[in-house]
Write a protein that holds these residues in place. Structure first.
Motif, mmCIF file in Angstrom:
data_model
loop_
_atom_site.group_PDB
_atom_site.id
_atom_site.type_symbol
_atom_site.label_atom_id
_atom_site.label_comp_id
_atom_site.label_asym_id
_atom_site.label_seq_id
_atom_site.Cartn_x
_atom_site.Cartn_y
_atom_site.Cartn_z
ATOM 1 N N LEU A 16 -3.680 -1.376 18.699
ATOM 2 C CA LEU A 16 -2.482 -0.612 19.047
ATOM 3 C C LEU A 16 -2.082 -0.952 20.484
ATOM 4 C CD1 LEU A 16 -3.303 2.926 17.601
ATOM 5 C CD2 LEU A 16 -1.456 1.427 16.873
ATOM 6 N N PRO A 17 -0.836 -0.930 20.917
ATOM 7 C CA PRO A 17 0.328 -0.608 20.098
ATOM 8 C C PRO A 17 0.967 -1.843 19.466
ATOM 9 C CG PRO A 17 0.984 -0.738 22.379
ATOM 10 C CD PRO A 17 -0.466 -1.141 22.333
ATOM 11 N N ASN A 18 0.257 -2.994 19.555
ATOM 12 C CA ASN A 18 0.902 -4.234 19.096
ATOM 13 C C ASN A 18 0.695 -4.482 17.613
ATOM 14 O OD1 ASN A 18 1.552 -4.760 21.798
ATOM 15 N ND2 ASN A 18 -0.546 -5.505 22.117
ATOM 16 N N THR A 19 0.957 -3.499 16.821
ATOM 17 C CA THR A 19 0.765 -3.726 15.388
ATOM 18 C C THR A 19 1.988 -3.274 14.608
ATOM 19 O OG1 THR A 19 -0.757 -3.423 13.564
ATOM 20 C CG2 THR A 19 -0.488 -1.524 15.001
ATOM 21 N N ASP A 20 2.287 -4.053 13.601
ATOM 22 C CA ASP A 20 3.441 -3.737 12.746
ATOM 23 C C ASP A 20 2.970 -3.517 11.326
ATOM 24 O OD1 ASP A 20 5.593 -3.930 14.497
ATOM 25 O OD2 ASP A 20 5.583 -6.126 14.373
ATOM 26 N N ILE A 21 3.618 -2.582 10.681
ATOM 27 C CA ILE A 21 3.376 -2.399 9.245
ATOM 28 C C ILE A 21 3.916 -3.618 8.508
ATOM 29 C CG2 ILE A 21 4.292 -1.136 7.229
ATOM 30 C CD1 ILE A 21 2.158 0.519 8.536
ATOM 31 N N LYS A 22 3.167 -4.069 7.490
ATOM 32 C CA LYS A 22 3.642 -5.160 6.639
ATOM 33 C C LYS A 22 3.476 -4.728 5.183
ATOM 34 C CE LYS A 22 4.275 -8.188 9.971
ATOM 35 N NZ LYS A 22 5.541 -8.855 10.278
ATOM 36 N N ILE A 23 4.565 -4.688 4.470
ATOM 37 C CA ILE A 23 4.513 -4.338 3.047
ATOM 38 C C ILE A 23 4.264 -5.624 2.265
ATOM 39 C CG2 ILE A 23 5.796 -3.341 1.094
ATOM 40 C CD1 ILE A 23 7.396 -1.704 3.209
ATOM 41 N N ILE A 24 3.255 -5.590 1.392
ATOM 42 C CA ILE A 24 2.919 -6.812 0.632
ATOM 43 C C ILE A 24 3.058 -6.558 -0.882
ATOM 44 C CG2 ILE A 24 1.276 -7.530 2.415
ATOM 45 C CD1 ILE A 24 -0.968 -6.910 0.256
ATOM 46 N N ASP A 25 2.823 -7.593 -1.647
ATOM 47 C CA ASP A 25 2.734 -7.592 -3.110
ATOM 48 C C ASP A 25 4.028 -7.160 -3.809
ATOM 49 O OD1 ASP A 25 1.945 -7.768 -5.669
ATOM 50 O OD2 ASP A 25 0.310 -6.312 -5.551
ATOM 51 N N PHE A 26 4.903 -8.128 -3.998
ATOM 52 C CA PHE A 26 6.181 -7.852 -4.657
ATOM 53 C C PHE A 26 6.147 -8.231 -6.141
ATOM 54 C CE2 PHE A 26 9.040 -6.327 -1.358
ATOM 55 C CZ PHE A 26 8.165 -6.409 -0.282
ATOM 56 N N GLY A 27 4.930 -8.224 -6.687
ATOM 57 C CA GLY A 27 4.755 -8.606 -8.091
ATOM 58 C C GLY A 27 5.436 -7.666 -9.079
ATOM 59 N N MET A 28 5.679 -6.437 -8.685
ATOM 60 C CA MET A 28 6.336 -5.478 -9.589
ATOM 61 C C MET A 28 7.787 -5.217 -9.169
ATOM 62 S SD MET A 28 3.876 -4.342 -11.583
ATOM 63 C CE MET A 28 4.520 -2.815 -12.140
ATOM 64 N N ALA A 29 8.192 -5.835 -8.071
ATOM 65 C CA ALA A 29 9.510 -5.508 -7.496
ATOM 66 C C ALA A 29 10.658 -5.952 -8.409
ATOM 67 C CB ALA A 29 9.635 -6.162 -6.125
ATOM 68 N N HIS A 30 11.808 -5.302 -8.201
ATOM 69 C CA HIS A 30 12.981 -5.616 -9.024
ATOM 70 C C HIS A 30 14.232 -5.510 -8.169
ATOM 71 C CE1 HIS A 30 15.461 -5.806 -12.640
ATOM 72 N NE2 HIS A 30 16.196 -4.837 -12.088
ATOM 73 N N ARG A 31 15.153 -6.478 -8.385
ATOM 74 C CA ARG A 31 16.439 -6.392 -7.692
ATOM 75 C C ARG A 31 17.485 -5.849 -8.677
ATOM 76 N NH1 ARG A 31 19.029 -10.599 -3.838
ATOM 77 N NH2 ARG A 31 17.580 -12.033 -4.800
ATOM 78 N N PHE A 32 18.104 -4.746 -8.323
ATOM 79 C CA PHE A 32 19.089 -4.125 -9.213
ATOM 80 C C PHE A 32 20.429 -4.841 -9.110
ATOM 81 C CE2 PHE A 32 15.982 -0.791 -8.718
ATOM 82 C CZ PHE A 32 15.872 -0.320 -10.013
ATOM 83 N N ILE A 33 20.981 -5.086 -10.278
ATOM 84 C CA ILE A 33 22.320 -5.672 -10.317
ATOM 85 C C ILE A 33 23.254 -4.546 -10.715
ATOM 86 C CG2 ILE A 33 23.774 -7.393 -11.501
ATOM 87 C CD1 ILE A 33 21.015 -8.844 -12.072
ATOM 88 N N GLN A 34 24.440 -4.502 -10.117
ATOM 89 C CA GLN A 34 25.345 -3.388 -10.377
ATOM 90 C C GLN A 34 25.622 -3.212 -11.871
ATOM 91 O OE1 GLN A 34 28.986 -3.481 -8.176
ATOM 92 N NE2 GLN A 34 28.988 -1.257 -7.956
ATOM 93 N N GLY A 35 25.507 -1.999 -12.333
ATOM 94 C CA GLY A 35 25.804 -1.689 -13.730
ATOM 95 C C GLY A 35 24.623 -1.912 -14.656
ATOM 96 N N GLU A 36 23.563 -2.497 -14.121
ATOM 97 C CA GLU A 36 22.402 -2.810 -14.975
ATOM 98 C C GLU A 36 21.521 -1.570 -15.154
ATOM 99 O OE1 GLU A 36 18.310 -5.400 -14.299
ATOM 100 O OE2 GLU A 36 19.270 -4.279 -12.702
ATOM 101 N N GLU A 37 20.969 -1.426 -16.345
ATOM 102 C CA GLU A 37 20.001 -0.357 -16.585
ATOM 103 C C GLU A 37 18.620 -0.997 -16.666
ATOM 104 O OE1 GLU A 37 19.889 2.359 -20.119
ATOM 105 O OE2 GLU A 37 21.442 3.323 -18.883
ATOM 106 N N TYR A 38 17.742 -0.598 -15.781
ATOM 107 C CA TYR A 38 16.414 -1.218 -15.749
ATOM 108 C C TYR A 38 15.342 -0.176 -16.024
ATOM 109 C CZ TYR A 38 12.231 -3.463 -13.838
ATOM 110 O OH TYR A 38 10.970 -3.969 -13.674
ATOM 111 N N ARG A 39 14.486 -0.478 -16.978
ATOM 112 C CA ARG A 39 13.342 0.395 -17.281
ATOM 113 C C ARG A 39 12.078 -0.439 -17.186
ATOM 114 N NH1 ARG A 39 15.826 4.562 -21.153
ATOM 115 N NH2 ARG A 39 17.939 3.741 -21.228
ATOM 116 N N SER A 40 10.996 0.193 -16.793
ATOM 117 C CA SER A 40 9.719 -0.505 -16.748
ATOM 118 C C SER A 40 8.620 0.539 -16.784
ATOM 119 C CB SER A 40 9.622 -1.321 -15.460
ATOM 120 O OG SER A 40 8.281 -1.626 -15.177
ATOM 121 N N MET A 41 7.498 0.168 -17.352
ATOM 122 C CA MET A 41 6.384 1.120 -17.355
ATOM 123 C C MET A 41 5.246 0.637 -16.482
ATOM 124 S SD MET A 41 6.125 3.041 -20.917
ATOM 125 C CE MET A 41 5.293 4.438 -20.241
ATOM 126 N N GLY A 42 5.548 -0.312 -15.594
ATOM 127 C CA GLY A 42 4.498 -0.826 -14.716
ATOM 128 C C GLY A 42 4.275 0.079 -13.523
#
Ligand code: ATP
Length: 361
Positions: free
Chosen positions: A152-178
């Protein structure tokens, strides 16, 4: 179809120690031969054929790569390069040296809410950025929140693992059970249309755990956990929340809301008085309140133990599977059968939430 570099990754990078493992391969430290710069390399095994169940689908890796390419933010792990070699795709990503946020916190003797908020704020900034690009992570949990360094204080949060991520497209209906049972939103379990609000539920769960060392919906089995989520069965029990401010509870309550469109967004979270106090009294309250360190340490130790246990079980399963396949000299068709047998032994819930049961229960 995404085109990845076909050069041999080892010609350009010296492969170093293992940093971690996921369901589909290892993450190793690597050193770029030309510059000497250290990176991390995520080795992902790719499925060989349509019938095979071992490894990841190439399409899923392509999706993860596309999303990472679209995200450039200091709180999101950066992608440098992608290589493809036979049945493996290698992602060269930013090396994150500080370990998991929860492990870092568990080392401390005590932590005020104000100190915890500094980390939460950075997670929210990363999430807010992703959501501004219409990308939802869908697997926010302690294992996927790391620190760039452990000083500290020289540390940054890093979000990892985008294996489940999804990009929403306008008007799209997205469902997932992951997802990972402890952290998933009710609409995921109910197989309803999803939105970026899915991540905000997980943020509520993460904050609840961070403050109390209790997982709000955790049951004795995954099924029970999922029932607790759908039934909204959680409470701030006095015993674990005695050191918690009312503002912190209000923050969590505005995230653990069943209707996704009534949940706070990441941007709204950043403007909540617990995160961004408006008065001196609010600042003082945050400084006086602290996280339940004793219980948090207990939660984290249990979490780490389960991660190791699951890793060993997964290795044993794989070894048994390989041995069985070798001794029987199975042909490809039989091998496929062998892989699906393995999956049939999972419970119904675990096969629905296929990828992320590991560290959760
Ligand atoms: P899962 O099966 O849980 O989805 P995965 O195959 O997608 O995993 P990651 O979660 O991305 O893999 O990484 C596995 C582990 O490797 C992480 O938990 C972390 O300990 C380590 N790791 C991942 N990325 C990095 C990085 N950039 N720098 C250092 N260590 C990392």
């Amino acid at each position: 179809m995404a085109v990845f570099k076909l050069e041999n990754v080892e010609d350009l990078y010296e492969i170093g120690e293992v940093l971690g493992s996921g369901h589909f391969g290892q993450v190793r430290e690597v050193r770029e031969r030309a510059s000497g710069v250290r990176w991390a390399a995520k080795f992902l095994k790719i499925r060989r054929g349509a019938g095979s169940r071992l490894g990841m689908e190439r399409k899923s890796v392509e999706r993860e790569v596309e999303l990472l390419q679209a995200l450039q933010h200091h709180n999101v792990m950066a992608l440098k390069d992608v290589f493809e070699c036979r049945a493996e795709i290698v992602l060269i990503v930013e090396l994150i040296s500080g370990g998991e946020l929860f492990d870092f916190i568990a080392e401390k003797e005590n932590l005020t809410e104000s100190e915890a908020i500094e980390f939460l704020k950075q997670i929210l900034q990363g999430v807010s950025y992703m959501h501004s690009k219409h990308i939802c992570h869908f697997d926010l949990k302690p294992e996927n929140i790391m620190l760039s360094s452990n000083t500290l204080p020289n540390t940054d949060i890093k979000i990892i693992d985008f294996g489940m991520a999804h990009r929403f497209i306008q008007g799209e209906e997205y469902r997932s059970m992951g997802g990972t049972p402890q952290y998933i939103a009710p609409e995921v379990i109910n197989y309803e249309p999803l939105s970026t609000a899915g991540d905000m539920w997980s943020m509520g769960v993460i904050t609840f755990i961070l403050l109390s060392g209790l997982s709000p919906f955790q049951g004795n089995t995954d099924e029970e956990t999922l029932r607790n989520i759908v039934g909204m069965l959680y409470e701030f029990d006095d015993c674990h929340f005695s050191q918690t401010s009312a503002m912190a509870k209000d923050f969590i309550q505005k995230l653990l809301v069943k209707a996704p469109n009534e949940r706070m967004s990441a941007e709204e979270c950043l403007n909540h008085p617990w995160i961004k106090p408006l008065t001196r009294t609010q600042v003082a309250k945050r400084n006086r309140s602290s996280i339940n360190m004793r219980n948090f340490k207990r939660f984290n130790a249990k979490r780490k133990w389960k991660m190791s246990y699951n890793m060993v079980s997964a290795c044993n399963r794989l070894c048994r599977l390989q041995l069985h396949c070798k001794t029987s000299a199975l042909q490809d068709e039989e091998l496929r059968q062998c892989e699906s047998d393995q999956e049939e032994s999972e419970t119904k819930t675990s096969s629905l939430l296929r990828r992320r049961l590991s560290s959760s229960s």
